[in-house]
Design an enzyme around this catalytic site. Structure first.
Site, short mmCIF file in Angstrom:
data_model
loop_
_atom_site.label_atom_id
_atom_site.label_comp_id
_atom_site.label_asym_id
_atom_site.label_seq_id
_atom_site.Cartn_x
_atom_site.Cartn_y
_atom_site.Cartn_z
N ASP A 65 0.87 -1.19 0.00
CA ASP A 65 0.00 0.00 0.00
C ASP A 65 0.90 1.23 0.00
O ASP A 65 2.13 1.10 -0.11
CB ASP A 65 -0.96 -0.02 1.20
CG ASP A 65 -2.31 0.62 0.83
OD1 ASP A 65 -2.32 1.81 0.46
OD2 ASP A 65 -3.34 -0.07 0.90
N HIS A 126 -2.65 3.32 -4.61
CA HIS A 126 -2.08 2.81 -3.35
C HIS A 126 -0.67 2.26 -3.58
O HIS A 126 -0.32 1.20 -3.05
CB HIS A 126 -2.99 1.74 -2.75
CG HIS A 126 -4.27 2.31 -2.18
ND1 HIS A 126 -4.30 3.09 -1.05
CD2 HIS A 126 -5.55 2.23 -2.60
CE1 HIS A 126 -5.54 3.46 -0.79
NE2 HIS A 126 -6.33 2.95 -1.73
N GLU A 189 -9.82 2.93 -5.30
CA GLU A 189 -9.42 4.30 -4.98
C GLU A 189 -8.25 4.80 -5.83
O GLU A 189 -7.15 4.99 -5.32
CB GLU A 189 -9.07 4.38 -3.49
CG GLU A 189 -10.25 4.01 -2.60
CD GLU A 189 -9.93 4.02 -1.11
OE1 GLU A 189 -10.78 4.48 -0.34
OE2 GLU A 189 -8.84 3.56 -0.72
C1 ACM Z 1 -10.71 -0.32 0.44
O1 ACM Z 1 -11.22 -0.28 1.56
N1 ACM Z 1 -10.05 0.71 -0.04
C2 ACM Z 1 -10.83 -1.50 -0.41
#
Ligand code: ACM
Length: 358
Positions: A65, A126, A189
């Protein structure tokens, strides 16, 4: 009229019964984010033990991440030399990673407990830790560091040849370590602003006739998916991946709610339900636990007990596309092992019972 009513009621009951006839879902997952906070091998083994005591058969291991890259990749050593470490606001260095030897031991231990580990390499967003390690992965110039705060970051992977070379190499090593039929490649995201300013992305869009930035995301995901298919693996992606289109074999993990999962199941795609209002175990379970972040709601155990990944709005055939359910444990606010158990239990027990009525 009365007859019709009884008939409809009977039909509905039969439908509900047939949907619940299968006592255990095929996919009963528990997730752990080791990027925001790192938990060493011994903790992971205890986590696996606990999952196995509660009918969980898949461990979704969120290994990368923005705030940390946690798996050793021999062809790209800076991922862990640089990307596994961040400087906290108080100046201390924080981090850690799993060596490939440790990963092998963990995978083997999980297999003995009948748990398959699904690794996640989160793409194309991410990815700040990967970018801090190898800045060529980004569309933008400037200093790159591993962030020490939470949120969504704009610096994402740039769809250039060198990025694909990198990703294929990462996937080669990931597949060699994890025998799982599924590899999770993220897709959640993904802010598109860096792509909008990139000449390379404009050129790619022209060349490949991509008419939106969602299609650019799809282009990346589907190239990685095709690569993984050549190794006999299927991809799981977070629900947002649907926006740019997915292949028939993509498995959708629905997290913002059930919407993406419902849409995918209607299209005939397989689905894992992980709706955040029920399945996010980083959210507090009781009012005594203060909400550590504004985006959280409460996820009380009663809700988890009632969790059924199948949906009333889907017919029996569409509901067959739902492989099962999963709870997630994100760790922005979970920085000790004690807190980890506090978030996990007893909700994990409720999840296991909800997914596997023995
Ligand atoms: C997430 O909670 N961004 C998958």
């Amino acid at each position: 009229m009365k007859r019709l009513f009884i008939y409809v009621l009977l039909l509905r009951t039969l439908q509900a019964w047939s949907q619940d006839a299968n006592p255990c879902f095929e996919y009963r997952g528990m997730h752990l984010d080791v990027a925001r906070h790192f938990f060493d091998k011994e903790v992971i083994l205890r986590y696996i033990d606990t999952m196995s005591q509660h009918h969980i058969n898949y461990f979704h291991w969120h290994l990368t991440d923005d705030q940390g890259w946690r798996i050793e990749i021999k062809q790209y050593p800076l991922l862990t030399e640089t990307g596994a470490w961040r400087t906290e606001k108080n100046g201390t260095r924080y981090g850690g990673f799993y060596t490939q030897q440790e990963v092998k031991e963990i995978v083997q231990y999980a297999a003995q407990k009948n748990i398959t580990i699904v690794p996640e390499i989160d793409l194309p967003g991410h990815s700040s830790a990967a970018i801090a390690s190898y800045p060529f992965l980004s569309c933008t110039k400037g200093e790159k560091t591993v962030p020490n705060s939470w949120g969504i970051f704009r610096d994402i992977l740039c769809p250039r040849d060198s990025t694909f070379t990198f990703l294929y190499a990462v996937m080669d090593e990931v597949c060699a370590l994890f025998p799982s039929p599924y590899i999770h490649i993220g897709g959640d995201e993904v802010p598109k602003s860096a792509w909008k300013q990139s000449k390379d992305v404009s050129a790619l869009m022209q060349k490949e006739k991509l008419n939106s930035y969602e299609s650019v995301q799809h282009y990346i995901m589907s190239r990685i998916e095709s690569y993984l298919q050549t190794k006999g693996r299927r991809c799981i992606m977070w629900g947002e991946a649907l926006r740019g289109g997915v292949s028939d074999s993509t498995i959708i993990m629905s997290w913002r709610g059930r919407g993406a999962g419902i849409q995918a199941a209607r299209k005939g795609l397989q689905v894992i339900m992980a709706p955040r209002f029920t399945c996010y175990f980083d959210y507090p379970a009781t009012i005594q636990d203060k909400k550590p972040a504004w985006w959280m709601t409460y996820t009380p155990i009663k809700k988890v007990e009632r969790f059924n990944p199948r949906c009333r709005v889907l017919n029996a055939q569409q509901n067959q596309n739902i492989l099962g359910g999963e709870a997630t444990l994100w760790t922005e606010y979970v920085n000790t092992e004690q807190q980890l158990w506090h978030q996990l239990l007893p909700r994990l027990e409720a999840l296991g019972k909800a997914l596997c009525k023995q």
